[in-house]
Design a protein around this motif. Structure first.
Motif, mmCIF file in Angstrom:
data_model
loop_
_atom_site.group_PDB
_atom_site.id
_atom_site.type_symbol
_atom_site.label_atom_id
_atom_site.label_comp_id
_atom_site.label_asym_id
_atom_site.label_seq_id
_atom_site.Cartn_x
_atom_site.Cartn_y
_atom_site.Cartn_z
ATOM 1 N N SER A 1 0.834 -1.203 0.000
ATOM 2 C CA SER A 1 0.000 0.000 0.000
ATOM 3 C C SER A 1 0.875 1.262 0.000
ATOM 4 N N ASN B 1 1.589 4.071 1.380
ATOM 5 C CA ASN B 1 1.548 4.911 2.576
ATOM 6 C C ASN B 1 2.805 4.650 3.405
ATOM 7 N N HIS C 1 -0.729 -0.090 12.296
ATOM 8 C CA HIS C 1 -1.017 0.129 10.893
ATOM 9 C C HIS C 1 -2.255 1.033 10.809
ATOM 10 N N SER D 1 -3.985 3.578 4.584
ATOM 11 C CA SER D 1 -3.718 3.440 3.153
ATOM 12 C C SER D 1 -4.364 4.591 2.392
HETATM 13 MG MG MG Z 1 -0.494 -1.471 4.158
#
Ligand code: MG
Ligand code: AMP
Length: 322
Positions: free
Chosen positions: A135, A137, A225, A143
């Motif tokens: 992703s 980010n 996350h 994300s």
């Molecule tokens: Mg990710």
């Protein structure tokens, strides 16, 4: 936007070992050649990603995947047949001495996906090489689901961003591992256990679909996350929120509509769980733009088991301290 590039340029830059942000139907990806140690190293650097966390690899077809992995089982073939291209990722065993080692961190497995986004899929066909794309980010953050979100985060560090509109799902793929005995969901995502079970049943494959235990989770899922920059705390009842101009209240329509005179952000209505999932990261992006001291989130129970588990999974990682 200065960093937006054409498909042609994205093709050239990827092939030359560059790093390009690409649209997918789940979230934006940070793409590079999976077999290039230098390009993969740059992705890790841009994301500030822990080096033990392998990168998911993208392919245009099952036949392309087959050249890199051990022969697919009947069940894996059926799942690919039904859900690919699309938001289902499979954990597969690699061939010996796999050239994908930079992306897979020299492990014996690889997580693969054939994305359905027409722009990315056409790029994969043209390049005809596996593309690693975690992703887009910074590690630990939510994300990106549109190019503005990519640009505000890692965009300037890339060799360009390929525009593909707003990601239709706005949340990551489901990752599964298949054995003779069961299909294990390693990361909940767009596709739910019932969707998988229905397809297996209609193909007379009699194995259960189960959520994995924490020991089975993919490396990335052990880290914090999906978090905003703004400090965020969960409250277990909306009554725990007391009005404060510097604190943002995040919840669903049913609860944000009750609160007056403070900044609220709604994830949508409880009647549409899928939309709550796809609003999650955009809501965190909006939160960061408010520069508030803190946010309190109240997530009511969602009346749909699959979406409850998926949204909870993201929220728990977001709120975890490590
Ligand atoms: Mg990710
Ligand atoms: P992201 O990095 O955000 O794209 O998410 C991809 C997820 O797939 C992460 O949680 C990774 O840890 C996981 N993953 C990628 N490759 C592998 C692999 N070979 N084995 C286990 N998990 C993997």
């Amino acid at each position: 936007m200065p960093n937006l590039i054409t498909e042609e340029l994205a093709f050239e830059r990827l092939l030359a070992g560059g790093v390009v942000a690409v649209p997918t139907e789940t979230v934006y990806g940070l793409a590079c050649l999976a077999e290039s140690a230098d390009a993969v190293a740059r992705v890790f650097k841009i994301k500030n990603r822990p080096s033990d966390n392998p990168l998911i690899c993208h392919f245009h077809s099952v036949s392309q995947i087959s050249a890199y992995v051990q022969p697919l089982s009947e069940t894996e073939k059926i799942l690919f047949d039904h859900f690919s291209p699309g938001p289902l990722s499979l954990l597969l065993r690699l061939n010996e001495n796999s050239p994908l080692y930079p992306a897979t961190r020299s492990g014996r497995t690889v997580v693969v996906r054939i994305p359905a986004h027409p722009v990315f899929l056409s790029l994969l066909k043209k390049i005809n090489k596996p593309i690693a794309a975690p992703s887009a980010n910074t590690s630990g953050r939510y994300s990106a689901v549109n190019t503005q979100m990519v640009l505000e985060d890692v965009g300037a560090l890339t060799d360009g961003i390929l525009e593909g509109g707003e990601c239709v799902n706005g949340i990551e793929s489901t990752i599964v591992e298949v054995s003779d005995k069961q299909v294990t969901i390693l990361r909940p995502g767009v596709i739910g256990p019932d969707d998988l079970q229905d397809v297996l049943q209609s193909n007379e494959i009699d194995v259960p679909v189960r959520y994995g235990t924490t020991e089975q989770t993919t490396p990335g899922t052990k880290y914090k996350h999906y978090a905003p920059k703004t400090k965020i705390r969960e409250i277990t009842s909306p009554d725990q929120f007391s009005s404060d101009k510097r604190v943002v209240f995040i919840s669903t329509d049913e609860y944000t509509s009750r609160i007056q005179n403070v900044h609220t952000l709604s994830l949508g209505s409880l009647q549409y769980p899928r939309q709550i999932a796809s609003a999650l990261y955009q809501t965190m992006f909006k939160l960061d733009q408010l520069h508030a001291d803190e946010a309190l989130i109240f997530l009511p129970e969602i009346n749909n088991k699959h979406w409850q588990i998926t949204i909870r999974n993201r929220l728990n990682k977001m709120l975890s301290s490590s």
